[in-house]
Write an enzyme that holds these catalytic residues in place. Structure first.
Site, PDB file in Angstrom:
ATOM      1  N   GLY A 196      44.876  48.524  46.644  1.00 55.76           N
ATOM      2  CA  GLY A 196      43.738  48.856  47.511  1.00 55.76           C
ATOM      3  C   GLY A 196      43.919  48.374  48.936  1.00 55.76           C
ATOM      4  O   GLY A 196      43.919  49.169  49.890  1.00 55.76           O
TER       5      GLY A 196
ATOM      6  N   ILE B  80      48.233  39.614  41.860  1.00 51.34           N
ATOM      7  CA  ILE B  80      47.565  39.986  40.606  1.00 51.34           C
ATOM      8  C   ILE B  80      46.531  38.915  40.252  1.00 51.34           C
ATOM      9  O   ILE B  80      46.559  37.813  40.808  1.00 51.34           O
ATOM     10  CB  ILE B  80      48.573  40.099  39.437  1.00 51.34           C
ATOM     11  CG1 ILE B  80      49.339  38.761  39.217  1.00 51.34           C
ATOM     12  CG2 ILE B  80      49.555  41.234  39.675  1.00 51.34           C
ATOM     13  CD1 ILE B  80      50.137  38.708  37.933  1.00 51.34           C
TER      14      ILE B  80
ATOM     15  N   ASP C 154      42.264  36.289  35.372  1.00 53.65           N
ATOM     16  CA  ASP C 154      41.119  35.387  35.427  1.00 53.65           C
ATOM     17  C   ASP C 154      40.722  34.867  34.050  1.00 53.65           C
ATOM     18  O   ASP C 154      40.536  35.642  33.105  1.00 53.65           O
ATOM     19  CB  ASP C 154      39.905  36.102  36.039  1.00 53.65           C
ATOM     20  CG  ASP C 154      40.079  36.429  37.519  1.00 53.65           C
ATOM     21  OD1 ASP C 154      41.122  36.064  38.097  1.00 53.65           O
ATOM     22  OD2 ASP C 154      39.158  37.050  38.087  1.00 53.65           O
TER      23      ASP C 154
ATOM     24  N   TYR D 219      44.960  31.630  40.365  1.00 50.23           N
ATOM     25  CA  TYR D 219      44.912  32.477  41.574  1.00 50.23           C
ATOM     26  C   TYR D 219      44.603  31.633  42.814  1.00 50.23           C
ATOM     27  O   TYR D 219      45.247  31.780  43.863  1.00 50.23           O
ATOM     28  CB  TYR D 219      43.836  33.539  41.344  1.00 50.23           C
ATOM     29  CG  TYR D 219      43.714  34.604  42.397  1.00 50.23           C
ATOM     30  CD1 TYR D 219      44.472  35.766  42.342  1.00 50.23           C
ATOM     31  CD2 TYR D 219      42.782  34.480  43.427  1.00 50.23           C
ATOM     32  CE1 TYR D 219      44.321  36.768  43.296  1.00 50.23           C
ATOM     33  CE2 TYR D 219      42.630  35.477  44.382  1.00 50.23           C
ATOM     34  CZ  TYR D 219      43.393  36.614  44.313  1.00 50.23           C
ATOM     35  OH  TYR D 219      43.243  37.609  45.254  1.00 50.23           O
TER      36      TYR D 219
ATOM     37  N   PRO E  74      41.152  37.536  52.843  1.00 47.95           N
ATOM     38  CA  PRO E  74      40.028  38.442  52.573  1.00 47.95           C
ATOM     39  C   PRO E  74      39.050  37.855  51.565  1.00 47.95           C
ATOM     40  O   PRO E  74      39.437  37.111  50.660  1.00 47.95           O
ATOM     41  CB  PRO E  74      40.701  39.687  51.967  1.00 47.95           C
ATOM     42  CG  PRO E  74      42.158  39.555  52.272  1.00 47.95           C
ATOM     43  CD  PRO E  74      42.417  38.085  52.341  1.00 47.95           C
ATOM     44  N   GLY E  75      37.791  38.242  51.713  1.00 48.64           N
ATOM     45  CA  GLY E  75      36.810  37.975  50.677  1.00 48.64           C
ATOM     46  C   GLY E  75      36.835  39.098  49.655  1.00 48.64           C
ATOM     47  O   GLY E  75      37.875  39.713  49.416  1.00 48.64           O
TER      48      GLY E  75
END
Ligand code: CAA
Length: 246
Positions: A14, A90, A93, A152, A182-183
């Protein structure tokens, strides 16, 4: 403006796609890597239909050997890499007490190990030519931590440690090294977060919405500009106000 050769890792994702398109619109020749050939070819065709032509090269950035071979092929096809955007990343989570060694290593190797694996083969050439732009795409969660993202957040925080060391070592060679953090941006990665959890996160963003990939790409283009030559070792937060460090 001088046209440069730019390598954007993870360019089919994205934020990566928006970065590839923005750098191309600035006149640069842009390459990206891929792991999944079918997905990459479909992506390239879709980009070509919209008037963008990119060079795609197979290579897993989590592997030093594969990344070196990928950089070599990009340089054979386009010339020396002058702009490098370490964007590939990647998520795996899960809360830490449930995290497997594999989930830890996959994220560390892909998100942080890739910075070594891809930058190491381009840095000597940048130093010899006395010009380079390197940008790490980190994350708000490397700055503030995130429930469910010990792997992460560790990798993303590490990316900025990498930035500020490389920035010091290479400043005198005309190479700037910066981080963009980035948020929560409206990409597949963020849309994979369960909807109820995501809604609670969006409620914490003062601007009141997820980010747009183009809003990240714009900042990456800024750091790669000739006139950004005195900006090095910076970490630019772009998160709709969700986290305001200083
Ligand atoms: N703070 C405090 N407690 C929290 C919490 C938070 N942020 N999130 C969850 N919890 C609590 C829950 O309330 C719950 O508590 P109880 O057991 O007392 O009810 C407990 O933790 C377990 O929560 P879940 O049911 O959510 O547990 P799970 O195992 O199903 O899922 C999770 C855990 C995977 C971390 C899930 O909550 C999740 O996906 N969270 C979002 C993580 C995230 O933000 N990822 C970002 C992905 S996008 C990205 O990474 C791009 C970028 O750079 C921004």
């Amino acid at each position: 403006m001088t046209a440069r050769v730019a390598l954007v890792t993870g360019g089919t994702g994205g934020i990566g796609t928006a970065i590839c398109r923005h750098l191309a619109s600035l006149g640069h020749k842009v390459a990206t890597n891929y792991r999944d050939e079918a997905k990459a070819k479909a992506w390239l065709e879709a980009q070509q239909k919209e008037g963008f032509d990119f060079t795609i090269v197979k290579g897993d950035v989590a592997s030093a050997d594969a990344a070196a071979a990928m950089v070599h092929e990009v340089e054979q096809r386009l010339g020396p890499v002058e702009i490098l955007i370490n964007n590939a990343g990647i998520t795996r989570d899960t809360t830490f007490h449930k995290m497997s060694a594999q989930q830890w290593q996959d994220v560390i190797n892909t998100n942080l190990g890739s910075c070594f694996n891809v930058t190491r083969p381009v840095i000597d050439g940048m130093r010899e030519r006395k010009w380079g732009r390197i940008v790490q795409i980190s994350s708000i969660n490397g700055q503030k931590g995130q429930y469910g993202q010990a792997n992460y957040a560790a990798a993303k925080a590490g990316m900025h440690g990498f930035t500020i060391s490389l920035a010091q070592e290479n400043a005198k060679f005309g190479i700037t090294v910066n981080t963009v953090s980035p948020g929560y941006v409206g990409t597949d990665m963020v849309m994979a977060v369960p909807e109820d959890v995501r809604n609670k996160i969006v409620a914490q963003i003062p601007v009141g919405r997820l980010g747009d990939p183009d809003e990240i790409a714009f900042a990456v283009g800024f750091f790669t500009d000739e006139r950004a030559r005195w900006i090095t070792g910076a970490n630019l937060a772009i998160n709709g106000g969700q986290y305001m460090g200083w």
